[in-house]
Design a protein around this motif. Structure first.
Motif, PDB file in Angstrom:
ATOM      1  N   CYS A 185       0.799  -1.220   0.000  1.00  0.00           N
ATOM      2  CA  CYS A 185       0.000   0.000   0.000  1.00  0.00           C
ATOM      3  C   CYS A 185       0.832   1.270   0.000  1.00  0.00           C
ATOM      4  CB  CYS A 185      -0.906   0.009   1.220  1.00  0.00           C
ATOM      5  SG  CYS A 185      -2.157  -1.237   1.089  1.00  0.00           S
ATOM      6  N   ASP A 186       0.317   2.246  -0.711  1.00  0.00           N
ATOM      7  CA  ASP A 186       0.902   3.569  -0.639  1.00  0.00           C
ATOM      8  C   ASP A 186       0.474   4.247   0.647  1.00  0.00           C
ATOM      9  OD1 ASP A 186       2.017   3.534  -3.355  1.00  0.00           O
ATOM     10  OD2 ASP A 186      -0.098   3.381  -3.917  1.00  0.00           O
ATOM     11  N   ARG A 187      -0.799   4.031   1.009  1.00  0.00           N
ATOM     12  CA  ARG A 187      -1.287   4.609   2.252  1.00  0.00           C
ATOM     13  C   ARG A 187      -2.155   3.598   2.970  1.00  0.00           C
ATOM     14  NH1 ARG A 187      -4.083   9.616   2.738  1.00  0.00           N
ATOM     15  NH2 ARG A 187      -5.314   8.933   0.963  1.00  0.00           N
ATOM     16  N   VAL A 188      -2.297   3.798   4.257  1.00  0.00           N
ATOM     17  CA  VAL A 188      -3.039   2.876   5.093  1.00  0.00           C
ATOM     18  C   VAL A 188      -4.013   3.675   5.940  1.00  0.00           C
ATOM     19  CG1 VAL A 188      -2.834   1.204   6.983  1.00  0.00           C
ATOM     20  CG2 VAL A 188      -1.094   1.273   5.200  1.00  0.00           C
ATOM     21  N   GLY A 189      -5.199   3.115   6.143  1.00  0.00           N
ATOM     22  CA  GLY A 189      -6.138   3.724   7.073  1.00  0.00           C
ATOM     23  C   GLY A 189      -6.499   2.697   8.126  1.00  0.00           C
ATOM     24  N   ILE A 190      -6.431   3.104   9.385  1.00  0.00           N
ATOM     25  CA  ILE A 190      -6.791   2.180  10.466  1.00  0.00           C
ATOM     26  C   ILE A 190      -8.121   2.631  11.050  1.00  0.00           C
ATOM     27  CG2 ILE A 190      -6.110   1.215  12.691  1.00  0.00           C
ATOM     28  CD1 ILE A 190      -3.208   1.716  11.922  1.00  0.00           C
ATOM     29  N   ILE A 191      -9.081   1.713  11.033  1.00  0.00           N
ATOM     30  CA  ILE A 191     -10.403   2.043  11.554  1.00  0.00           C
ATOM     31  C   ILE A 191     -10.644   1.239  12.813  1.00  0.00           C
ATOM     32  CG2 ILE A 191     -11.552   0.290  10.108  1.00  0.00           C
ATOM     33  CD1 ILE A 191     -13.957   2.191   9.895  1.00  0.00           C
ATOM     34  N   ALA A 192     -11.246   1.864  13.806  1.00  0.00           N
ATOM     35  CA  ALA A 192     -11.620   1.154  15.025  1.00  0.00           C
ATOM     36  C   ALA A 192     -12.954   1.705  15.489  1.00  0.00           C
ATOM     37  CB  ALA A 192     -10.563   1.352  16.107  1.00  0.00           C
ATOM     38  N   ALA A 193     -13.880   0.800  15.783  1.00  0.00           N
ATOM     39  CA  ALA A 193     -15.207   1.162  16.277  1.00  0.00           C
ATOM     40  C   ALA A 193     -15.869   2.230  15.415  1.00  0.00           C
ATOM     41  CB  ALA A 193     -15.122   1.624  17.726  1.00  0.00           C
ATOM     42  N   GLY A 194     -15.720   2.108  14.107  1.00  0.00           N
ATOM     43  CA  GLY A 194     -16.468   2.964  13.201  1.00  0.00           C
ATOM     44  C   GLY A 194     -15.874   4.331  12.959  1.00  0.00           C
ATOM     45  N   ALA A 195     -14.658   4.581  13.442  1.00  0.00           N
ATOM     46  CA  ALA A 195     -14.039   5.880  13.158  1.00  0.00           C
ATOM     47  C   ALA A 195     -12.575   5.654  12.791  1.00  0.00           C
ATOM     48  CB  ALA A 195     -14.145   6.803  14.361  1.00  0.00           C
ATOM     49  N   MET A 196     -12.019   6.531  11.948  1.00  0.00           N
ATOM     50  CA  MET A 196     -10.644   6.365  11.525  1.00  0.00           C
ATOM     51  C   MET A 196      -9.724   6.802  12.664  1.00  0.00           C
ATOM     52  SD  MET A 196     -11.161   5.115   8.646  1.00  0.00           S
ATOM     53  CE  MET A 196      -9.506   4.962   7.968  1.00  0.00           C
ATOM     54  N   ASP A 197      -8.789   5.915  13.018  1.00  0.00           N
ATOM     55  CA  ASP A 197      -7.830   6.255  14.057  1.00  0.00           C
ATOM     56  C   ASP A 197      -6.604   6.914  13.463  1.00  0.00           C
ATOM     57  OD1 ASP A 197      -8.684   5.866  16.565  1.00  0.00           O
ATOM     58  OD2 ASP A 197      -8.273   3.713  16.577  1.00  0.00           O
ATOM     59  N   ALA A 198      -6.209   6.420  12.321  1.00  0.00           N
ATOM     60  CA  ALA A 198      -4.995   6.940  11.714  1.00  0.00           C
ATOM     61  C   ALA A 198      -5.062   6.709  10.223  1.00  0.00           C
ATOM     62  CB  ALA A 198      -3.786   6.216  12.289  1.00  0.00           C
ATOM     63  N   VAL A 199      -4.616   7.689   9.457  1.00  0.00           N
ATOM     64  CA  VAL A 199      -4.569   7.552   8.007  1.00  0.00           C
ATOM     65  C   VAL A 199      -3.257   8.146   7.539  1.00  0.00           C
ATOM     66  CG1 VAL A 199      -5.633   8.151   5.809  1.00  0.00           C
ATOM     67  CG2 VAL A 199      -7.076   7.816   7.815  1.00  0.00           C
ATOM     68  N   GLY A 200      -2.524   7.441   6.722  1.00  0.00           N
ATOM     69  CA  GLY A 200      -1.294   8.010   6.179  1.00  0.00           C
ATOM     70  C   GLY A 200      -0.425   6.937   5.575  1.00  0.00           C
ATOM     71  N   THR A 201       0.763   7.346   5.115  1.00  0.00           N
ATOM     72  CA  THR A 201       1.714   6.352   4.646  1.00  0.00           C
ATOM     73  C   THR A 201       2.203   5.598   5.874  1.00  0.00           C
ATOM     74  OG1 THR A 201       3.555   7.858   4.930  1.00  0.00           O
ATOM     75  CG2 THR A 201       2.482   7.875   2.783  1.00  0.00           C
ATOM     76  N   VAL A 202       2.773   4.419   5.657  1.00  0.00           N
ATOM     77  CA  VAL A 202       3.286   3.655   6.784  1.00  0.00           C
ATOM     78  C   VAL A 202       4.313   4.504   7.530  1.00  0.00           C
ATOM     79  CG1 VAL A 202       4.546   1.583   7.425  1.00  0.00           C
ATOM     80  CG2 VAL A 202       2.832   1.480   5.614  1.00  0.00           C
ATOM     81  N   GLU A 203       5.107   5.261   6.762  1.00  0.00           N
ATOM     82  CA  GLU A 203       6.119   6.135   7.362  1.00  0.00           C
ATOM     83  C   GLU A 203       5.462   7.159   8.287  1.00  0.00           C
ATOM     84  OE1 GLU A 203       9.499   6.163   8.335  1.00  0.00           O
ATOM     85  OE2 GLU A 203       9.093   4.859   6.604  1.00  0.00           O
ATOM     86  N   GLU A 204       4.374   7.734   7.815  1.00  0.00           N
ATOM     87  CA  GLU A 204       3.666   8.725   8.636  1.00  0.00           C
ATOM     88  C   GLU A 204       3.090   8.088   9.893  1.00  0.00           C
ATOM     89  OE1 GLU A 204       2.284  11.716   4.996  1.00  0.00           O
ATOM     90  OE2 GLU A 204       0.921  10.170   5.734  1.00  0.00           O
ATOM     91  N   LEU A 205       2.604   6.853   9.758  1.00  0.00           N
ATOM     92  CA  LEU A 205       2.039   6.179  10.928  1.00  0.00           C
ATOM     93  C   LEU A 205       3.112   5.935  11.974  1.00  0.00           C
ATOM     94  CD1 LEU A 205      -0.442   3.552   9.465  1.00  0.00           C
ATOM     95  CD2 LEU A 205      -0.850   5.894  10.165  1.00  0.00           C
ATOM     96  N   ARG A 206       4.344   5.709  11.497  1.00  0.00           N
ATOM     97  CA  ARG A 206       5.442   5.444  12.438  1.00  0.00           C
ATOM     98  C   ARG A 206       5.665   6.635  13.352  1.00  0.00           C
ATOM     99  NH1 ARG A 206       8.168   2.499   8.012  1.00  0.00           N
ATOM    100  NH2 ARG A 206       7.762   0.359   8.614  1.00  0.00           N
ATOM    101  N   SER A 207       5.400   7.822  12.852  1.00  0.00           N
ATOM    102  CA  SER A 207       5.675   9.007  13.651  1.00  0.00           C
ATOM    103  C   SER A 207       4.559   9.287  14.651  1.00  0.00           C
ATOM    104  CB  SER A 207       5.864  10.213  12.730  1.00  0.00           C
ATOM    105  OG  SER A 207       4.647  10.468  12.070  1.00  0.00           O
ATOM    106  N   ILE A 208       3.501   8.482  14.614  1.00  0.00           N
ATOM    107  CA  ILE A 208       2.379   8.766  15.511  1.00  0.00           C
ATOM    108  C   ILE A 208       2.727   8.431  16.955  1.00  0.00           C
ATOM    109  CG2 ILE A 208       0.041   8.068  16.171  1.00  0.00           C
ATOM    110  CD1 ILE A 208      -0.591   7.823  13.229  1.00  0.00           C
ATOM    111  N   GLY A 209       3.189   7.221  17.178  1.00  0.00           N
ATOM    112  CA  GLY A 209       3.573   6.836  18.539  1.00  0.00           C
ATOM    113  C   GLY A 209       4.939   7.450  18.861  1.00  0.00           C
ATOM    114  N   ASN A 210       5.516   7.122  20.052  1.00  0.00           N
ATOM    115  CA  ASN A 210       6.859   7.593  20.350  1.00  0.00           C
ATOM    116  C   ASN A 210       7.852   6.863  19.469  1.00  0.00           C
ATOM    117  OD1 ASN A 210       6.004   9.322  22.339  1.00  0.00           O
ATOM    118  ND2 ASN A 210       6.039   7.705  23.905  1.00  0.00           N
ATOM    119  N   PRO A 211       8.812   7.573  18.879  1.00  0.00           N
ATOM    120  CA  PRO A 211       9.816   6.881  18.084  1.00  0.00           C
ATOM    121  C   PRO A 211      10.677   6.003  18.992  1.00  0.00           C
ATOM    122  CG  PRO A 211      10.378   9.194  18.340  1.00  0.00           C
ATOM    123  CD  PRO A 211       9.018   9.019  18.938  1.00  0.00           C
ATOM    124  N   GLN A 212      11.140   4.903  18.420  1.00  0.00           N
ATOM    125  CA  GLN A 212      12.001   4.015  19.194  1.00  0.00           C
ATOM    126  C   GLN A 212      13.377   3.936  18.546  1.00  0.00           C
ATOM    127  OE1 GLN A 212      10.018   0.245  19.676  1.00  0.00           O
ATOM    128  NE2 GLN A 212       8.556   1.096  21.158  1.00  0.00           N
TER     129      GLN A 212
END
Ligand SMILES: Nc1ncnc2c1ncn2[C@@H]1O[C@H](COP(=O)(O)OP(=O)(O)O)[C@@H](O)[C@H]1O
Ligand SMILES: [Mg+2]
Lengths: 315, 397
Positions: A198-225
């Motif tokens: 995928c170029d981009r990913v959307g994560i849905i939980a309980a009927g609402a989008m939690d996160a949408v973006g490239t995998v790279e963008e999703l990586r920056s959501i949580g704390n970097p390790q």
């Protein structure tokens, strides 16, 4: 060329809220992976895009225009619950579906021949669908989604139940379609596959989008390790040399994984490590989608329930 | 309504047509029905052919009776061929050989009928009447009277017959065409309705309906299905009705004064169409409530029962007592009229206003049935699993 916009969809089944304002968009030529646990609302969203289901609120647009009945004929759809006429021959069935979507007879036949060849079921054109193996039925199902040369692809779990060869064929087809400018929206639980494709990913939980973006963008959501390895520095749970402003989240031998508590504190760790001896590894961790997904879903589960949802009456 | 509507409906319809034309069941049923309406009457007329056409010989002495017997038997409706024989001996030989059924001779003792074993009573009566008439004529002439005047007054004194219950007069042609019409319409509506119901459930059960409805509207799918199956069923009905009517005409089985075959056939087709459309939508809508072929029978049961009532009344009461109140009233009620009114009309004697009321009510019902069925279908066809309540289907639509 355009963008498929899913805008603020809500949908309730009786008192159960399946979608609560789902919004994201899929751009032309892009493969969009739609992930989320069972019952999160993926199929409901896709069925609304296809007009098989009516939303309570919200809208789906293509190139700025609301998707109407005429436009839906130009979408290729693979429903979650697979289905073709069991007693109709593969070739006849694909030609019929292509014609229902508005292709001429000659175009339909040519397209049926092309897709059955591409998907490796050309030998089975004169067989009834029910005589095919499940894997081949799945290929015919994909052919059914592609046979009218759609401008948009919406595929609900297209990879489930496929053998590895078929997964490769399917991936190849999706890439090729995206390359031809088609926006491809598909759902899947196979996160490695989603990450690779995928170029981009959307994560849905309980009927609402939690996160949408490239995998790279999703990586920056949580704390970097980060990971640091200074061989020979012992194996105490948290070595004394590690500064206080990072949190160690894992270690194996001398290899330590940590999250900086303040931005830039990984540099402090590096300096402290160099003071200990030779540093053989120091890098930002590229966490797999599986892990990111777990984080997102865990954060979601921890989130206190929205007080309005508990009391809201069913629509 | 977009310009894609009719091509879409046509595609759905032609898929159904091809499916049926490739189905052995359809072809076998059609062939059997046509065979029944053609071979049945043919066999009947062959069996019946044995008791007609008496061969009666007349000796030269009896030749003056020939013309009288011929015209009397023609008037009485018995089929008789007369011939002259050379003499008594040759005539008796022919009777013994079976070439003649009877020989008429006049001897000094009077008129004599020679037969092999027993005489046909109708022939005996005819010969007796003619011979007595001749004797009477001779006697009147001898007395100087006018035989023609006497014959006229004798004829006038013949009793006229007044039938108190004219309906009880049994008309086999009307009876058979009524029975055949009743059975054919029932069989045709029942089988085509079942085909529609099975088709609806097949699409639901296989889940292909979700792909179809991403490009078709529910009502387009339903109308296409009904149109395709209806067309094939109509061809079947026209074939059977045409074959039956053709056979009847070819074998001269019906008296055109009693049974208007053309009108009976045309009305049978019209009533089939009315009944088919009514039941096709009703059964299609009902079938969409279930998701498995095993459940189709149960969900259609109320409609099958509804069809059985007029059908049974139609084949068991209507041909014998077309004016019984249950027949007349039921034949006006929508859902029942298509199965009953054509039976009454085949028997004959239905008032024009009754036909008008019956057709009018049946036609007025059709839009209501289509509307309800389409709403139920649209609300129910995408759901899978357990049987859906009508109420919920209507709400979901
Ligand atoms: N036809 C239906 N009737 C009632 N509830 C439904 C129906 N379809 C889906 N749901 C509910 O809606 C929610 C979202 O389902 P779905 O969109 O199928 O999720 P996913 O595809 O992400 O697994 C779930 O809670 C599911 O139980
Ligand atoms: Mg799903």
């Amino acid at each position: 060329m355009g963008t498929l916009e899913i805008d603020g969809l809500t949908k309730s089944y009786g008192s159960r809220k399946a979608l609560r304002g789902t919004s994201f968009d899929v751009r032309s030529g892009e493969i969009f992976g739609f992930v989320g646990s069972n019952g999160a609302g993926k199929s409901t969203t896709m069925r609304i895009v296809l007009g098989v289901l009516m939303p309570d609120a919200g809208e789906v647009r293509w190139a700025g225009r609301p998707v109407d009945h005429a436009l839906r004929r130009r979408i290729g759809y693979m429903p979650e619950e697979r289905g073709l006429y069991p007693k109709m021959k593969v070739g006849e069935q694909l030609v019929y579906l292509a014609r229902l979507h508005g292709l001429s007879k000659a175009e339909s036949v040519a397209s049926m021949e092309r897709w059955t060849s591409t998907l490796g079921v050309d030998e089975r054109r004169d067989d009834e669908v029910q005589k095919l193996s499940l894997g081949n039925q799945q290929r015919v199902q994909l052919a059914a989604a592609l046979v009218h040369d759609p401008e948009i692809l919406v595929l609900d779990e297209p990879f489930s139940g496929l053998d590895p060869v078929a997964v490769d064929v399917m991936s190849g087809v999706l890439r090729e379609r995206a390359h031809a400018g088609v926006p491809v929206l598909f759902s899947s639980h196979q996160l490695e596959l989603v990450e690779a494709l995928c170029d981009r990913v959307g994560i849905i939980a309980a009927g609402a989008m939690d996160a949408v973006g490239t995998v790279e963008e999703l990586r920056s959501i949580g704390n970097p390790q980060w990971v640091v390895d200074v061989p020979g520095t012992g194996d105490a749970s948290t070595p004394a040399w590690v500064p206080d402003d990072v949190r160690v989240v894992g270690r194996s031998g001398s290899r330590i994984t940590f999250e900086p508590r303040t931005p830039g504190s990984e540099q402090t760790v590096l300096r402290a490590a160099l003071a200990q001896g030779d540093v053989t590894e120091f890098a930002r961790v590229r966490r797999p989608l599986t892990e990111l997904y777990r984080d997102v879903v865990r954060v979601d589960a921890d989130r206190p329930t929205d007080p309005t949802t508990a009391t809201e009456a069913s629509a | 309504m977009s310009d894609r509507t009719w091509p879409a409906i046509r595609l759905v319809a032609s898929r159904e047509i091809q499916r049926l034309l490739h189905s052995k069941a359809y072809i076998v049923t059609t062939v059997l029905l046509v065979a029944a309406v053609v071979l049945g009457p043919v066999a009947l007329s062959l069996v019946g052919g044995d008791d007609e056409g008496q061969q009666v010989g007349f000796t030269p002495a009896a030749s003056s009776l020939t013309a009288g017997v011929e015209s009397a038997s023609a008037a009485g409706g018995t089929d008789m061929t007369t011939s002259a024989v050379e003499d008594r001996a040759a005539g008796e030989q022919a009777v013994t050989d079976g070439d003649l059924d009877a020989l008429v001779d006049v001897t000094g003792a009077g008129t004599e009928i020679v037969v092999d074993s027993s005489v046909d009573p109708a022939l005996e009566a005819t010969v007796a009447a003619v011979s007595q008439q001749q004797t009477l004529t001779a006697a009147i002439e001898e007395l100087g009277g006018d035989p023609a005047a006497v014959t006229g007054s004798v004829a006038e004194s013949a009793p006229t017959v007044t039938a108190l219950d004219a309906e009880d007069e049994f008309d086999p042609a009307g009876f058979i065409s009524a029975l055949a019409t009743g059975i054919l319409i029932f069989v045709a509506i029942m089988t085509s309705g079942q085909l529609i119901a099975q088709g609806v459930v097949e699409e639901k059960q296989s889940r292909v309906v979700e792909i179809l409805l991403s490009t078709l509207r529910p009502w387009q799918l339903m109308v296409g299905k009904v149109a395709g199956i209806g067309l094939v069923a109509l061809v079947q009905v026209v074939l059977v009705v045409g074959a039956g009517a053709g056979t009847a005409v070819a074998l001269d089985l019906v008296d055109p004064d009693v049974v208007d075959l053309g009108a009976t056939a045309a009305w049978a087709v019209v009533w089939f169409l009315i009944g088919f459309v009514t039941y096709a939508f009703a059964l299609g809508g009902a079938a969409s409530l279930v998701s498995r072929q095993e459940d189709v029978g149960a969900v259609l049961a109320p409609f099958t029962a509804l069809m059985m009532v007029p059908y049974i009344v139609g084949v068991s009461i209507a041909p014998y007592a077309p004016d019984s109140p249950v027949v007349t009233w039921l034949s006006l009620v929508p859902f029942c009229s298509p199965l009953l009114m054509p039976v009454r009309m085949a028997v004959g004697g239905v008032a024009g206003w009754e036909v008008a009321v019956s057709v009018g009510l049946a036609l007025a019902t059709i839009p209501v049935v289509i509307w309800l069925a389409s709403r139920i279908y649209a609300g129910a066809v995408l759901s899978s699993g357990a049987r859906i309540k009508v109420k919920d289907a209507l709400r979901a639509a």
